[in-house]
Write an enzyme that holds these catalytic residues in place. Structure first.
Site, mmCIF file in Angstrom:
data_model
loop_
_atom_site.group_PDB
_atom_site.id
_atom_site.type_symbol
_atom_site.label_atom_id
_atom_site.label_comp_id
_atom_site.label_asym_id
_atom_site.label_seq_id
_atom_site.Cartn_x
_atom_site.Cartn_y
_atom_site.Cartn_z
ATOM 1 N N ASP A 174 0.799 -1.223 -0.037
ATOM 2 C CA ASP A 174 0.279 -0.018 0.402
ATOM 3 C C ASP A 174 0.613 1.097 -0.397
ATOM 4 O O ASP A 174 2.068 1.344 0.813
ATOM 5 C CB ASP A 174 -1.077 -0.171 1.005
ATOM 6 C CG ASP A 174 -0.302 0.058 2.778
ATOM 7 O OD1 ASP A 174 -0.264 1.569 3.203
ATOM 8 O OD2 ASP A 174 0.887 -0.929 2.779
ATOM 9 N N SER A 175 0.444 2.624 -0.889
ATOM 10 C CA SER A 175 1.406 3.357 -0.722
ATOM 11 C C SER A 175 2.537 3.742 -1.374
ATOM 12 O O SER A 175 2.865 2.767 -2.260
ATOM 13 C CB SER A 175 0.920 4.061 0.436
ATOM 14 O OG SER A 175 1.308 5.723 0.500
ATOM 15 N N ALA A 176 3.242 3.800 0.067
ATOM 16 C CA ALA A 176 4.971 3.690 -1.125
ATOM 17 C C ALA A 176 4.976 1.915 -1.149
ATOM 18 O O ALA A 176 6.014 1.635 -1.592
ATOM 19 C CB ALA A 176 5.422 4.467 0.217
ATOM 20 N N ILE A 205 -2.178 -0.618 -3.308
ATOM 21 C CA ILE A 205 -3.693 -0.389 -2.943
ATOM 22 C C ILE A 205 -3.353 1.168 -2.622
ATOM 23 O O ILE A 205 -1.990 1.278 -2.057
ATOM 24 C CB ILE A 205 -3.428 -0.914 -1.208
ATOM 25 C CG1 ILE A 205 -3.895 -2.767 -2.214
ATOM 26 C CG2 ILE A 205 -4.722 -0.075 -0.827
ATOM 27 C CD1 ILE A 205 -3.667 -3.047 0.172
#
Length: 330
Positions: A174-176, A205
């Site tokens: 998720d994200s990074a 995500i």
């Protein structure tokens, strides 16, 4: 000595102390002091590995290679009584988020999420604890994460060897961590992995992507903050069209070279990164890539909402969609 003079001298001494003087304030994530000291404000709490009483999922930590290198993973194994007997489990290699700079594989946020995911999906998960900027600028996190994937496919570690199905490896984050999952997928796809491993799917995500040219409703002020952050994370960068932050940049590897045949991209309506996730999904469909691309949109929700409020109806629905993606029969 006059009390006012003493106070003034103290303040002057404090101002001259490089370990107390802030050079960059990136609150609410971290502060960087002139001495080089990094003070993290988020993701500093940790939970130990063990058996989760709520789900029955067991976890353990394994240090990879050199203990001083800081690369380790947390493995998760579901309660096998609730899984299909004698059937090997898909292996999910997970990369945590946190703007590359905060959170760890031992953070309560990720430990609790992976306990839930592993229990629901009956998968074996490997959560990667990579080195983080600014102490270890990019590409260190990419190198660590690729090394962890290689270790998963080559190790004789008991849980993976006895229960994991290396013919069904998923890269997720998720994200990074979504950014990392994409980069690792490209790099892993360019080599032959050990153990006959096959990367079956990629799960992104709310991925951390951006670019020099704004898309749709993107906020230019937020874009400037991303540019500043990215240059801190990756000092050798060419800017926001660096393929490591913009997978759709002119010099980026084509998405058609992804080694997997299934990709799920999740976005949230109120996430300022949403346009990038949608653009990635659309570009993948146009790329000539021969696979199944899925887009999961969560209306009215913010960035990584499922981690902050995991029991909400939308977070539960999102978890169900992720489980379905990981367990779908081809």
């Amino acid at each position: 000595m006059d009390i006012k003079v003493e106070i003034a001298d103290f303040k002057l001494e404090q101002a001259m102390d490089p370990d107390a003087e802030v050079e960059r304030d990136l609150s609410p994530f971290l502060r960087i002091y002139k001495s080089g000291r990094v003070e993290r404000q988020l993701g500093t709490e940790v939970l130990p590995a063990g058996t989760d009483p709520a789900t029955g999922v067991a976890s353990k930590d394994v240090v990879l290679f050199d203990p001083d290198a800081g690369l380790w993973v947390r493995l998760y194994l579901p309660d096998l009584a609730g899984c299909t007997p004698d059937k090997r489990l898909p292996v999910v290699v997970y990369f945590h988020g946190g703007s590359f700079t905060v959170e760890t594989a031992a953070s309560p946020t990720y430990h609790n999420y992976l306990n839930s995911l592993v229990a629901e999906a009956c998968v074996l998960a490997v959560s990667v604890n990579f080195r983080r900027p600014p102490e270890h600028p990019l590409p260190a996190a990419y190198e660590d994460s690729l090394a962890a994937v290689r270790w998963v496919t080559e190790t004789g570690e008991a849980w993976i060897a006895e229960r994991g199905d290396l013919g069904r490896v998923f890269l997720a984050g998720d994200s990074a961590g979504g950014n990392i999952a994409h980069q690792v997928a490209l790099r892993a796809g360019a080599e032959v992995l050990g153990g006959g491993a096959v990367i079956k799917g990629l799960l992104l995500i709310h991925p951390f992507f951006w670019g020099a040219e704004l898309l749709g409703s993107e906020d230019p002020v937020f874009g400037e903050s991303i540019d500043s952050l990215w240059r801190l994370l990756c000092p050798g960068t060419t800017g926001l069209d660096d393929p490591r932050v913009n997978p759709l940049a002119e010099l980026a590897p084509g998405l058609g070279s992804l080694p997997c045949r299934r990709v799920l991209v999740a976005v949230a309506e109120k996430d300022r990164l949403r346009e990038r996730g949608r653009a990635y999904y659309e570009a993948l469909r146009r790329s000539g890539w021969e696979g199944e691309a899925l887009l999961l949109e969560s209306e009215g929700e913010q960035h990584v909402f499922h981690l902050h409020n995991p029991q909400s109806d939308k977070a539960r629905a999102k978890l169900r969609a992720v489980v379905d993606f990981l367990t779908a029969e081809e």
